[in-house]
Scaffold this motif. Sequence first.
Motif, PDB file in Angstrom:
ATOM      1  N   TRP A  38      10.443   7.767  12.369  1.00  0.00           N
ATOM      2  CA  TRP A  38       9.032   7.506  12.022  1.00  0.00           C
ATOM      3  C   TRP A  38       8.131   8.660  12.462  1.00  0.00           C
ATOM      4  O   TRP A  38       6.943   8.493  12.638  1.00  0.00           O
ATOM      5  N   TRP A  39       8.728   9.831  12.603  1.00  0.00           N
ATOM      6  CA  TRP A  39       7.960  10.938  13.128  1.00  0.00           C
ATOM      7  C   TRP A  39       7.244  11.722  12.030  1.00  0.00           C
ATOM      8  O   TRP A  39       7.791  12.684  11.466  1.00  0.00           O
ATOM      9  N   ALA A  73       5.280   4.103  16.711  1.00  0.00           N
ATOM     10  CA  ALA A  73       6.178   3.202  17.432  1.00  0.00           C
ATOM     11  C   ALA A  73       7.151   2.467  16.502  1.00  0.00           C
ATOM     12  O   ALA A  73       7.706   1.431  16.851  1.00  0.00           O
ATOM     13  N   HIS A  97      14.966   3.493  20.102  1.00  0.00           N
ATOM     14  CA  HIS A  97      14.659   3.674  21.522  1.00  0.00           C
ATOM     15  C   HIS A  97      15.883   3.354  22.379  1.00  0.00           C
ATOM     16  O   HIS A  97      16.623   2.409  22.087  1.00  0.00           O
ATOM     17  N   TRP A 275       3.204  11.453  23.669  1.00  0.00           N
ATOM     18  CA  TRP A 275       3.203  12.049  22.330  1.00  0.00           C
ATOM     19  C   TRP A 275       1.774  12.488  21.978  1.00  0.00           C
ATOM     20  O   TRP A 275       1.587  13.339  21.124  1.00  0.00           O
ATOM     21  N   LEU A 303      10.285   5.634  28.581  1.00  0.00           N
ATOM     22  CA  LEU A 303      11.029   5.292  27.370  1.00  0.00           C
ATOM     23  C   LEU A 303      11.741   6.537  26.895  1.00  0.00           C
ATOM     24  O   LEU A 303      11.433   7.645  27.347  1.00  0.00           O
ATOM     25  N   ASP A 305      13.647   8.316  23.248  1.00  0.00           N
ATOM     26  CA  ASP A 305      14.053   8.279  21.841  1.00  0.00           C
ATOM     27  C   ASP A 305      15.492   8.757  21.744  1.00  0.00           C
ATOM     28  O   ASP A 305      15.884   9.727  22.399  1.00  0.00           O
TER      29      ASP A 305
HETATM   30  C1  GAL Z   1       7.115   5.791  20.234  1.00  0.00           C
HETATM   31  C2  GAL Z   1       8.154   6.880  20.145  1.00  0.00           C
HETATM   32  C3  GAL Z   1       7.519   8.206  20.310  1.00  0.00           C
HETATM   33  C4  GAL Z   1       6.299   8.361  19.423  1.00  0.00           C
HETATM   34  C5  GAL Z   1       5.410   7.128  19.410  1.00  0.00           C
HETATM   35  C6  GAL Z   1       4.296   7.126  18.400  1.00  0.00           C
HETATM   36  O1  GAL Z   1       7.689   4.531  20.059  1.00  0.00           O
HETATM   37  O2  GAL Z   1       9.095   6.675  21.159  1.00  0.00           O
HETATM   38  O3  GAL Z   1       8.473   9.191  20.042  1.00  0.00           O
HETATM   39  O4  GAL Z   1       6.711   8.698  18.191  1.00  0.00           O
HETATM   40  O5  GAL Z   1       6.163   5.981  19.214  1.00  0.00           O
HETATM   41  O6  GAL Z   1       4.773   7.094  17.092  1.00  0.00           O
END
Ligand code: GAL
Length: 418
Positions: A38-39, A73, A97, A275, A303, A305
């Motif tokens: 989802w990046w 997220a 995650h 982030w 957390l 990834d």
């Molecule tokens: C989190 C993810 C991060 C970042 C964030 C916002 O869940 O671990 O890498 O992408 O969402 O999208």
Amino acid sequence: MVRHMRWLAVLSVLLIGAVIPIGSAGAAGTNKLEIFSWWTAGGEAEGLAGMFAAYKQRYPGVEIVNATVAGGAGTNAKAVLATRLTGGDPPDSFQVHAGLEIQTYDPEKFLEPLDSLYKSEGWDRALPKGVLTLLQYKGHYWAVPVNIHRANVLWYSKKVFSANNLTPPKTFAEFFKIADTLKAKGIVPFVLGDKEGWESGHAFEAVLIGTLGAQGYAGLWTGKTQWTDARVTQALNTYKRMISYTNTDHAALTWDGAGQYLINGKGAMQIMGDWQNGWFQSKNYSDYGWATPPGNAGVFDALSDSFALPKRAKDRDNALNWLRVAGSKAGQEAFNPKKGSICARTDCNQALFNAYLQSAAKDWQSNTLVPSVVHGAAAIESWAVKYKDIMALFVTSGDVAKTQASLQAACKDAGVCK
Ligand code: GAL
């Protein structure tokens, strides 16, 4: 060790089983690789592109398909992924995650265990023990971690703070004092963008930590702390008051859109994961400060990834190489400085990272670690989703008693509270 034990206790993870070999299903010799994540936001996209570049350097003949589903997220991506997995059309590798989130993808049915890859790549030595523990589910490793993110950061506009002679609040009382000062000047004290429904629960993790302390907060996910606890009532009351200082357009903004308030000096503080630091960088904004949210000093809400390997991946060999890059020093050094996270590995070159990330890397070593629920580390997905929905509703309802009862009920449903 003690820090890692805490994660260990929180996760009540099962023991590592025997290392089994990587299965042999899947076609060899293809020239494609589909990576699902989802990046798409600033920082996220650049980080991913960095890791793609590291992959291409090693495997230039492979075409990478960047399969993204936008939404912070994993708001939208998780459902799409589940449908693809159950429908027999998996991507070659996908973002998940580290922690109990993996349970939602029924790993024994849909994923390949990665124990032998961990061994051959030496990850059982290159990764901290607490991270390794977090990644084990039903006795196996199912995904390769690329980073460590911190959820509990208070970002603030240096310009606004210095113009008003302020320093970041250490307590909630200080927070409200600052908030009143800024509100009187027409500046949004507490910036929020909760369009996607997870951001309120995210900020509330920090309020829970700041009110119950590391142990009290971590206990909420293991049943050691009851959600009926008077300190949870206190945290909800504090959070309700904090929300009264947010921007009126919060429901229309995503986490990154809300960050614009800091950039243009119209807003002062935002609680968001790191982030945000990657996003600020992508916007060429450097006039931001960071602090721990009130009461959070010495606690790292963590957390990670990671990337998993579905069974029947169409380009399995390429996917295995992707995982090798994801777990490598070169891959993590290409990814994390842009993503706004620190390496999951312990051997990355700190000179590649900005001042915020260098400080985060130090805190990661010295702080008490607790797991984030919104980002998959603390609880199974069904509980995490309920928590997020309850806290999203709280922003508009402000109903403390009802919200607390719902939080306790969610814990019961998960089989953790009595
Ligand atoms: C989190 C993810 C991060 C970042 C964030 C916002 O869940 O671990 O890498 O992408 O969402 O999208």
